[in-house]
Design an enzyme around this catalytic site. Structure first.
Site, PDB file in Angstrom:
ATOM      1  N   LYS A  27     -15.302  -2.599   5.357  1.00 34.50           N
ATOM      2  CA  LYS A  27     -15.201  -3.775   6.235  1.00 34.50           C
ATOM      3  C   LYS A  27     -13.762  -4.297   6.414  1.00 34.50           C
ATOM      4  O   LYS A  27     -13.353  -4.588   7.545  1.00 34.50           O
ATOM      5  CB  LYS A  27     -16.126  -4.882   5.714  1.00 34.50           C
ATOM      6  CG  LYS A  27     -16.372  -6.001   6.710  1.00 34.50           C
ATOM      7  CD  LYS A  27     -17.311  -5.609   7.839  1.00 34.50           C
ATOM      8  CE  LYS A  27     -18.756  -5.733   7.403  1.00 34.50           C
ATOM      9  NZ  LYS A  27     -19.703  -5.184   8.365  1.00 34.50           N
ATOM     10  N   CYS A  71      28.799   0.243 -11.444  1.00 36.17           N
ATOM     11  CA  CYS A  71      29.328  -0.938 -10.768  1.00 36.17           C
ATOM     12  C   CYS A  71      29.566  -2.068 -11.766  1.00 36.17           C
ATOM     13  O   CYS A  71      30.501  -1.969 -12.560  1.00 36.17           O
ATOM     14  CB  CYS A  71      28.404  -1.333  -9.615  1.00 36.17           C
ATOM     15  SG  CYS A  71      29.305  -2.229  -8.339  1.00 36.17           S
ATOM     16  N   LEU A  72      28.721  -3.108 -11.813  1.00 36.92           N
ATOM     17  CA  LEU A  72      28.928  -4.147 -12.823  1.00 36.92           C
ATOM     18  C   LEU A  72      28.883  -3.529 -14.221  1.00 36.92           C
ATOM     19  O   LEU A  72      29.558  -4.006 -15.133  1.00 36.92           O
ATOM     20  CB  LEU A  72      27.850  -5.237 -12.687  1.00 36.92           C
ATOM     21  CG  LEU A  72      27.961  -6.393 -13.669  1.00 36.92           C
ATOM     22  CD1 LEU A  72      29.281  -7.136 -13.523  1.00 36.92           C
ATOM     23  CD2 LEU A  72      26.800  -7.368 -13.489  1.00 36.92           C
ATOM     24  N   GLY A  73      28.117  -2.464 -14.380  1.00 33.13           N
ATOM     25  CA  GLY A  73      28.037  -1.775 -15.674  1.00 33.13           C
ATOM     26  C   GLY A  73      29.386  -1.196 -16.071  1.00 33.13           C
ATOM     27  O   GLY A  73      29.804  -1.269 -17.237  1.00 33.13           O
ATOM     28  N   MET A  74      30.107  -0.626 -15.105  1.00 32.94           N
ATOM     29  CA  MET A  74      31.456  -0.130 -15.393  1.00 32.94           C
ATOM     30  C   MET A  74      32.377  -1.300 -15.718  1.00 32.94           C
ATOM     31  O   MET A  74      33.179  -1.250 -16.649  1.00 32.94           O
ATOM     32  CB  MET A  74      32.023   0.636 -14.198  1.00 32.94           C
ATOM     33  CG  MET A  74      33.469   1.051 -14.438  1.00 32.94           C
ATOM     34  SD  MET A  74      34.413   1.509 -12.962  1.00 32.94           S
ATOM     35  CE  MET A  74      35.547   0.135 -12.848  1.00 32.94           C
ATOM     36  N   GLU A 127       4.640 -13.186  11.705  1.00 30.27           N
ATOM     37  CA  GLU A 127       5.990 -12.626  11.888  1.00 30.27           C
ATOM     38  C   GLU A 127       5.989 -11.239  12.523  1.00 30.27           C
ATOM     39  O   GLU A 127       6.960 -10.849  13.159  1.00 30.27           O
ATOM     40  CB  GLU A 127       6.666 -12.475  10.532  1.00 30.27           C
ATOM     41  CG  GLU A 127       7.010 -13.768   9.872  1.00 30.27           C
ATOM     42  CD  GLU A 127       7.482 -13.553   8.448  1.00 30.27           C
ATOM     43  OE1 GLU A 127       6.977 -12.621   7.790  1.00 30.27           O
ATOM     44  OE2 GLU A 127       8.352 -14.311   8.020  1.00 30.27           O
ATOM     45  N   LEU A 172       0.830  -1.210   0.000  1.00 34.09           N
ATOM     46  CA  LEU A 172       0.000   0.000   0.000  1.00 34.09           C
ATOM     47  C   LEU A 172       0.866   1.263   0.000  1.00 34.09           C
ATOM     48  O   LEU A 172       0.354   2.368  -0.151  1.00 34.09           O
ATOM     49  CB  LEU A 172      -0.937   0.016   1.214  1.00 34.09           C
ATOM     50  CG  LEU A 172      -2.055  -1.029   1.209  1.00 34.09           C
ATOM     51  CD1 LEU A 172      -2.918  -0.883   2.456  1.00 34.09           C
ATOM     52  CD2 LEU A 172      -2.925  -0.900  -0.037  1.00 34.09           C
ATOM     53  N   GLU A 216      23.494   6.602  -7.528  1.00 30.75           N
ATOM     54  CA  GLU A 216      22.032   6.680  -7.387  1.00 30.75           C
ATOM     55  C   GLU A 216      21.578   6.737  -5.935  1.00 30.75           C
ATOM     56  O   GLU A 216      20.540   7.320  -5.631  1.00 30.75           O
ATOM     57  CB  GLU A 216      21.351   5.517  -8.112  1.00 30.75           C
ATOM     58  CG  GLU A 216      21.540   4.115  -7.530  1.00 30.75           C
ATOM     59  CD  GLU A 216      22.806   3.405  -7.988  1.00 30.75           C
ATOM     60  OE1 GLU A 216      23.735   4.086  -8.475  1.00 30.75           O
ATOM     61  OE2 GLU A 216      22.885   2.165  -7.843  1.00 30.75           O
ATOM     62  N   HIS A 255      28.000   3.619  -6.520  1.00 32.21           N
ATOM     63  CA  HIS A 255      26.578   3.769  -6.863  1.00 32.21           C
ATOM     64  C   HIS A 255      26.119   5.200  -6.591  1.00 32.21           C
ATOM     65  O   HIS A 255      25.664   5.493  -5.485  1.00 32.21           O
ATOM     66  CB  HIS A 255      25.729   2.820  -6.005  1.00 32.21           C
ATOM     67  CG  HIS A 255      25.923   1.383  -6.346  1.00 32.21           C
ATOM     68  ND1 HIS A 255      25.076   0.699  -7.185  1.00 32.21           N
ATOM     69  CD2 HIS A 255      26.874   0.505  -5.970  1.00 32.21           C
ATOM     70  CE1 HIS A 255      25.498  -0.549  -7.301  1.00 32.21           C
ATOM     71  NE2 HIS A 255      26.589  -0.703  -6.573  1.00 32.21           N
ATOM     72  N   THR A 299     -11.076  -2.758   6.484  1.00 29.67           N
ATOM     73  CA  THR A 299     -10.380  -1.850   7.408  1.00 29.67           C
ATOM     74  C   THR A 299     -10.876  -2.071   8.836  1.00 29.67           C
ATOM     75  O   THR A 299     -10.076  -2.113   9.784  1.00 29.67           O
ATOM     76  CB  THR A 299     -10.594  -0.388   6.970  1.00 29.67           C
ATOM     77  OG1 THR A 299     -10.028  -0.242   5.684  1.00 29.67           O
ATOM     78  CG2 THR A 299      -9.972   0.593   7.943  1.00 29.67           C
TER      79      THR A 299
HETATM   80  N1  GLN Z   1      29.197  -8.277  -9.220  1.00 32.91           N
HETATM   81  C1  GLN Z   1      30.104  -7.183  -9.190  1.00 32.91           C
HETATM   82  C2  GLN Z   1      31.010  -7.220  -7.980  1.00 32.91           C
HETATM   83  O1  GLN Z   1      30.717  -7.841  -7.000  1.00 32.91           O
HETATM   84  C3  GLN Z   1      29.362  -5.851  -9.268  1.00 32.91           C
HETATM   85  C4  GLN Z   1      28.429  -5.603  -8.119  1.00 32.91           C
HETATM   86  C5  GLN Z   1      27.431  -4.505  -8.382  1.00 32.91           C
HETATM   87  O2  GLN Z   1      27.141  -4.169  -9.536  1.00 32.91           O
HETATM   88  N2  GLN Z   1      26.849  -3.941  -7.333  1.00 32.91           N
HETATM   89  O3  GLN Z   1      32.038  -6.599  -7.980  1.00 32.91           O
END
Ligand code: GLN
Length: 550
Positions: free
Chosen positions: A193, A385-388, A153, A19, A513, A511, A195
């Site tokens: 109901k 990260c993995l993109g780089m 839980e 929600l 972001e 990161h 609620t």
């Molecule tokens: N898998 C890669 C590493 O561990 C990149 C991790 C990620 O993109 N956050 O270095």
């Protein structure tokens, strides 16, 4: 600094999950800030995982990383983005952490032979975590209890809430219950109901909510409000409508109109300002809703069936887009389906490419193909990260000519391990909480694109990875034109790469972001979107098709 004890607002959920308790907490927090209060928000997660770091993003969406390196629930991202605050490990607790702590204490003999029980030992540990932000000078602490009332839980958390209310006394603690008022088409009616039942469920645990926040598709009529008030034992003005909005950023403004901030402050015996300044916020929402242009960016990733897996990236684009009065349409492309052969058909319509972070080898070759296409076609490209890492592998393979270059994460025997495990990671076998996590300093190279974008010599950005650029290959990459524009000054680890001749090409090991907020959109996303707008305009000028499948 405030020395009085903070007041607490608990937020529970009823009827169904999803929600938007996180957005409600962040929105209320933002309104209370506008009344001059110092606010923080804590998320209590009833699941047994110690943290979401080991969870597949398909389970709970993105894992959000705080400055101090805690792997936390994605709601903390909303808290930071809305309130422009920094959260920490103290802002998120799970059942796993609570039991872990209690069991460790039992093993140490701290309980002196007593039977260890849910009440009081587990509930005491939950309360310790609720109270641990108290010395930090906040006026109000919002506590979001994950899950839905009635879940097995969440019982210990609701019991802890009951005890906190009892201990702190009248006017110190209130409960907001977020619930759903479904609309039945056949009856043409909103139904109260479910609620009523969920409030009864809370009452069975000894908790009477002071405020009901009602998610609804249709406006609540006065008679519905009165009915809810009567059956759920709240005042009619404490029945707050939360109607579906076009953007989550509109929620604080809607809730302000409904008087949520006032009714909350009244119950907490705290003064409310006559008028609050939400002008900047409203201006931001106006820019989101009425953009002057639209651009299309492809996010090449692995978890494309659940956009929540890339929540912070998507929100950073909303912030940067608003800055440029531009709607950034983010298209989630499954990296598995991309190859060198189809890259042109799939990627040419886009104004920029974002190669997403991730783990594991599914879709890796597709990310590498996308990085190649972006580099060769001179399309604005950001790798995170993995993109780089994929951009680096691609460069090694196709520019330097090391065809078998790879990361040892995916190909341990590669002759060119251009991305390799950090030395400090080699002995680690446990998966949970053992990556390079949290904020580290990064020094930016003079005259680099990054230095211009940030306008600073050094920045601090958050990390979450085990693998790194392998510095053994620095010279070869530099000789072929790659620029290493960010380094960690202590360890000399490479944190950022760029390609000087390219229109806009940046890869970052960190990161960015996680740090973008409404009040402070991230400069890297702002400049990336600017480059995408410019590229889109260039394409239009030469009459190139810009159509993207909707
Ligand atoms: N898998 C890669 C590493 O561990 C990149 C991790 C990620 O993109 N956050 O270095």
């Amino acid at each position: 600094m405030n020395t009085a004890a903070p007041k607490y607002i608990f937020v529970t959920g009823g009827v169904t999950s999803s929600l938007g308790k996180g957005i409600l907490c962040a929105s209320l927090g933002r309104l209370l800030q506008a009344h001059g209060y110092r606010v923080s928000i804590v998320k209590l997660d009833p699941y047994i995982n110690v943290d979401p770091g080991t969870l597949n993003p398909y389970e709970h969406g993105e894992c959000y990383v705080t400055e101090d390196g805690a792997e936390t629930d994605l709601d903390l991202g909303h808290y930071e983005r809305f309130l422009n605050i920094r959260t920490s490990a103290k802002n998120n607790a799970t059942t796993g952490q609570v039991y872990w702590e209690v069991i460790q204490r039992e093993r140490r003999g701290d309980f002196l032979g007593k039977t260890v029980q849910v009440i009081p030992h587990i509930t005491d540990e939950i309360k310790r975590r609720i109270y641990q932000l108290a010395p930090d000078g906040y006026d109000i602490i919002i506590i979001e209890i994950g899950g839905t009332v009635g879940d097995i839980e969440s019982l210990p958390f609701i019991e802890a809430l009951r005890q906190v209310k009892h201990e702190q006394g009248e006017g110190q603690v209130i409960t907001l219950h977020l619930t759903l008022i479904p609309y039945l088409k056949t009856a043409e009616e909103l139904k109260t109901k479910p609620t009523q039942h969920s409030v009864k469920e809370l009452l069975q645990s000894g908790v009477q909510p002071e405020v009901l926040v009602c998610r609804t598709e249709k406006p609540l009529t006065q008679s519905i409000r009165e009915k809810l008030a009567l059956f759920c034992n709240v005042s009619p003005e404490a029945v707050i409508e939360a109607i579906d909005c076009d953007t989550i950023y509109e929620v604080p403004l809607r809730l302000q109109k409904e008087g949520l901030d006032r009714v909350t402050l009244r119950h907490l015996n705290l003064p409310a300002r006559d008028t609050i300044d939400m002008e900047q916020w409203a201006h931001f929402v106006g820019r989101i809703k009425n953009p002057v242009r639209e651009i299309n960016i492809a996010l090449i990733g692995k978890y494309t069936a659940l956009p929540d897996a890339y929540k912070s990236i998507a929100e950073a684009f909303v912030h940067a887009g608003a800055h440029h009065e531009t709607r950034v349409r983010l298209h989630y492309l499954a990296s598995e389906s991309l190859t060198d052969a189809n890259a042109d058909i799939r990627l040419h319509p886009f104004d920029a490419l974002l190669i997403a972070p991730g783990f594991g080898d599914r879709g890796i070759e597709g990310k590498i193909a996308a990085a190649r296409y972006g580099r060769e076609q001179n399309i604005p490209m950001l790798g995170i990260c993995l993109g780089m890492q994929c951009a680096v592998i691609e460069f090694a393979r196709h520019v330097i000519g090391w065809e078998q270059a790879h990361s040892t994460e995916f190909e341990p025997m590669t002759p060119y391990p251009v991305i390799d495990l950090m030395e400090s990671q080699k002995q680690i076998t446990d998966k949970g909480g053992t990556m390079r996590l949290g904020a580290y300093e990064c020094v930016l190279e003079p005259d680099s694109l990054l230095r211009r974008i940030y306008g600073k010599e050094a920045v601090r950005e958050r990390h979450r990875h085990r693998f790194e650029f392998n510095n053994q290959y620095l010279d070869a990459f530099q000789q072929h034109g790659m620029r290493f524009s960010g380094r960690n000054p202590q360890t000399n680890l490479i944190e950022a790469v760029e390609l000087p001749g390219h229109r806009w090409f940046v890869g970052v090991q960190f990161h960015p972001e996680y740090r973008s907020t409404v009040a402070e959109p991230h400069p890297l996303f702002i400049d990336f979107v600017r480059a995408a707008i410019e590229y889109a305009e260039t394409k239009q000028a030469v009459g190139q098709s810009n159509a993207v499948e909707k």
